[in-house]
Design a protein around this motif. Sequence first.
Motif, PDB file in Angstrom:
ATOM      1  N   ASN A  83       0.837  -1.202   0.000  1.00 29.43           N
ATOM      2  CA  ASN A  83       0.000   0.000   0.000  1.00 29.43           C
ATOM      3  C   ASN A  83       0.872   1.252   0.000  1.00 29.43           C
ATOM      4  O   ASN A  83       2.001   1.232   0.490  1.00 29.43           O
ATOM      5  N   GLY A  84       0.298   2.336  -0.515  1.00 28.45           N
ATOM      6  CA  GLY A  84       0.991   3.610  -0.517  1.00 28.45           C
ATOM      7  C   GLY A  84       0.460   4.506  -1.615  1.00 28.45           C
ATOM      8  O   GLY A  84      -0.280   4.063  -2.495  1.00 28.45           O
ATOM      9  N   ALA A  85       0.854   5.755  -1.575  1.00 31.32           N
ATOM     10  CA  ALA A  85       0.444   6.718  -2.599  1.00 31.32           C
ATOM     11  C   ALA A  85       1.338   6.555  -3.824  1.00 31.32           C
ATOM     12  O   ALA A  85       2.552   6.413  -3.708  1.00 31.32           O
ATOM     13  N   ALA A  86       0.733   6.609  -5.000  1.00 30.76           N
ATOM     14  CA  ALA A  86       1.467   6.422  -6.253  1.00 30.76           C
ATOM     15  C   ALA A  86       2.033   7.739  -6.769  1.00 30.76           C
ATOM     16  O   ALA A  86       1.458   8.809  -6.558  1.00 30.76           O
ATOM     17  N   LEU A  87       3.163   7.649  -7.465  1.00 31.63           N
ATOM     18  CA  LEU A  87       3.713   8.786  -8.188  1.00 31.63           C
ATOM     19  C   LEU A  87       2.917   8.915  -9.475  1.00 31.63           C
ATOM     20  O   LEU A  87       2.674   7.929 -10.171  1.00 31.63           O
ATOM     21  N   ALA A  88       2.488  10.132  -9.797  1.00 34.71           N
ATOM     22  CA  ALA A  88       1.689  10.380 -10.998  1.00 34.71           C
ATOM     23  C   ALA A  88       2.441  11.309 -11.940  1.00 34.71           C
ATOM     24  O   ALA A  88       3.354  12.029 -11.526  1.00 34.71           O
ATOM     25  N   PHE A  89       2.034  11.285 -13.212  1.00 32.24           N
ATOM     26  CA  PHE A  89       2.639  12.140 -14.229  1.00 32.24           C
ATOM     27  C   PHE A  89       1.527  12.727 -15.076  1.00 32.24           C
ATOM     28  O   PHE A  89       0.648  12.015 -15.554  1.00 32.24           O
ATOM     29  N   ASN A  90       1.545  14.065 -15.235  1.00 35.32           N
ATOM     30  CA  ASN A  90       0.518  14.747 -16.012  1.00 35.32           C
ATOM     31  C   ASN A  90       1.085  16.038 -16.579  1.00 35.32           C
ATOM     32  O   ASN A  90       1.667  16.832 -15.836  1.00 35.32           O
ATOM     33  N   ALA A  91       0.910  16.239 -17.875  1.00 34.88           N
ATOM     34  CA  ALA A  91       1.336  17.466 -18.561  1.00 34.88           C
ATOM     35  C   ALA A  91       2.797  17.810 -18.269  1.00 34.88           C
ATOM     36  O   ALA A  91       3.142  18.971 -18.044  1.00 34.88           O
ATOM     37  N   GLY A  92       3.661  16.778 -18.254  1.00 34.96           N
ATOM     38  CA  GLY A  92       5.093  16.997 -18.073  1.00 34.96           C
ATOM     39  C   GLY A  92       5.531  17.213 -16.641  1.00 34.96           C
ATOM     40  O   GLY A  92       6.680  17.586 -16.397  1.00 34.96           O
ATOM     41  N   LYS A  93       4.639  16.978 -15.676  1.00 31.27           N
ATOM     42  CA  LYS A  93       4.974  17.212 -14.272  1.00 31.27           C
ATOM     43  C   LYS A  93       4.658  15.987 -13.426  1.00 31.27           C
ATOM     44  O   LYS A  93       3.688  15.282 -13.671  1.00 31.27           O
ATOM     45  N   PHE A  94       5.492  15.775 -12.399  1.00 34.43           N
ATOM     46  CA  PHE A  94       5.230  14.721 -11.429  1.00 34.43           C
ATOM     47  C   PHE A  94       4.314  15.251 -10.343  1.00 34.43           C
ATOM     48  O   PHE A  94       4.329  16.434 -10.019  1.00 34.43           O
ATOM     49  N   GLY A  95       3.542  14.367  -9.754  1.00 33.77           N
ATOM     50  CA  GLY A  95       2.657  14.732  -8.655  1.00 33.77           C
ATOM     51  C   GLY A  95       2.152  13.470  -7.991  1.00 33.77           C
ATOM     52  O   GLY A  95       2.758  12.404  -8.098  1.00 33.77           O
ATOM     53  N   SER A  96       1.024  13.596  -7.311  1.00 34.48           N
ATOM     54  CA  SER A  96       0.417  12.427  -6.682  1.00 34.48           C
ATOM     55  C   SER A  96      -1.093  12.508  -6.867  1.00 34.48           C
ATOM     56  O   SER A  96      -1.657  13.573  -7.101  1.00 34.48           O
ATOM     57  N   PHE A  97      -1.730  11.379  -6.753  1.00 31.82           N
ATOM     58  CA  PHE A  97      -3.170  11.251  -6.916  1.00 31.82           C
ATOM     59  C   PHE A  97      -3.867  11.495  -5.578  1.00 31.82           C
ATOM     60  O   PHE A  97      -3.416  11.005  -4.547  1.00 31.82           O
ATOM     61  N   HIS A  98      -4.936  12.233  -5.608  1.00 25.85           N
ATOM     62  CA  HIS A  98      -5.742  12.447  -4.403  1.00 25.85           C
ATOM     63  C   HIS A  98      -7.147  11.948  -4.690  1.00 25.85           C
ATOM     64  O   HIS A  98      -7.810  12.438  -5.605  1.00 25.85           O
ATOM     65  N   ASP A  99      -7.595  10.960  -3.900  1.00 25.60           N
ATOM     66  CA  ASP A  99      -8.913  10.392  -4.173  1.00 25.60           C
ATOM     67  C   ASP A  99     -10.018  11.258  -3.557  1.00 25.60           C
ATOM     68  O   ASP A  99      -9.762  12.165  -2.769  1.00 25.60           O
ATOM     69  N   PHE A 100     -11.260  10.961  -3.967  1.00 29.16           N
ATOM     70  CA  PHE A 100     -12.426  11.703  -3.494  1.00 29.16           C
ATOM     71  C   PHE A 100     -13.073  11.026  -2.295  1.00 29.16           C
ATOM     72  O   PHE A 100     -14.165  11.381  -1.887  1.00 29.16           O
ATOM     73  N   HIS A 101     -12.424  10.007  -1.736  1.00 30.78           N
ATOM     74  CA  HIS A 101     -12.876   9.259  -0.554  1.00 30.78           C
ATOM     75  C   HIS A 101     -14.210   8.556  -0.783  1.00 30.78           C
ATOM     76  O   HIS A 101     -15.001   8.402   0.141  1.00 30.78           O
ATOM     77  N   HIS A 102     -14.456   8.129  -2.016  1.00 29.00           N
ATOM     78  CA  HIS A 102     -15.614   7.293  -2.324  1.00 29.00           C
ATOM     79  C   HIS A 102     -15.267   5.850  -2.008  1.00 29.00           C
ATOM     80  O   HIS A 102     -14.093   5.502  -1.861  1.00 29.00           O
ATOM     81  N   ALA A 103     -16.280   5.014  -1.944  1.00 29.42           N
ATOM     82  CA  ALA A 103     -16.035   3.586  -1.774  1.00 29.42           C
ATOM     83  C   ALA A 103     -15.323   3.059  -3.019  1.00 29.42           C
ATOM     84  O   ALA A 103     -15.489   3.573  -4.115  1.00 29.42           O
ATOM     85  N   GLU A 104     -14.496   2.023  -2.829  1.00 28.13           N
ATOM     86  CA  GLU A 104     -13.804   1.425  -3.976  1.00 28.13           C
ATOM     87  C   GLU A 104     -14.797   0.834  -4.940  1.00 28.13           C
ATOM     88  O   GLU A 104     -15.824   0.267  -4.545  1.00 28.13           O
ATOM     89  N   LEU A 105     -14.494   0.961  -6.224  1.00 26.32           N
ATOM     90  CA  LEU A 105     -15.301   0.314  -7.251  1.00 26.32           C
ATOM     91  C   LEU A 105     -14.932  -1.157  -7.297  1.00 26.32           C
ATOM     92  O   LEU A 105     -13.769  -1.518  -7.074  1.00 26.32           O
ATOM     93  N   PRO A 106     -15.897  -2.029  -7.593  1.00 27.70           N
ATOM     94  CA  PRO A 106     -15.553  -3.444  -7.707  1.00 27.70           C
ATOM     95  C   PRO A 106     -14.632  -3.663  -8.906  1.00 27.70           C
ATOM     96  O   PRO A 106     -14.733  -2.965  -9.912  1.00 27.70           O
TER      97      PRO A 106
END
Length: 174
Positions: free
Chosen positions: A148-171
């Motif tokens: 478990n852990g937060a993933a490294l993300a990449f978008n528009a040439g920049k690194f960052g991280s994903f932030h969830d909306f705290h919804h229940a997991e999808l099956p």
Amino acid sequence: MSRQSQFQVPDSLAMRRTMGRFLTGVAVVTTRSGDELHGMTINSLTSISLDPPILMVSLTFGARTTDALLESGRFAISILGAKQEAIARKFATRGGERFEVGEFDYTDNGLPVVKDALSQADCTVVNQYEIGDHQVFFGQVTGCRDRNGAALAFNAGKFGSFHDFHHAELPWFF
């Protein structure tokens, strides 16, 4: 209603910008050619099949890692965590020593994986194709592990991280 610009036949830069809007994870692919280790940062990684477990990676022609993977027929994947940006940058730079600094574990087949990566997989190439300016490899996963852990993300040439909306997991299966 606002009017959007017209569609155009893309050049390499327009295609990079267009697909750069697609948020991806960041991984390091590694392989071994003889006694020499090779690796590069990628975001073109896809799970193709669960049964049998098959991953797809796409590597640019002319890269030392691509050539080594063509020769070896084996690769390992390390999906990086949010605190591993320095590793992503190191493996994204052309040339230089990638394995001299840092900590690595090794798969049962002797391929290096980034220590403390979120996920690691060891693969044997089952098919490959030349498509455009890339070599596409399909690898059957022979071993994997994750944590478990937060993933490294990449978008528009920049690194960052994903932030969830705290919804229940999808099956996983619909």
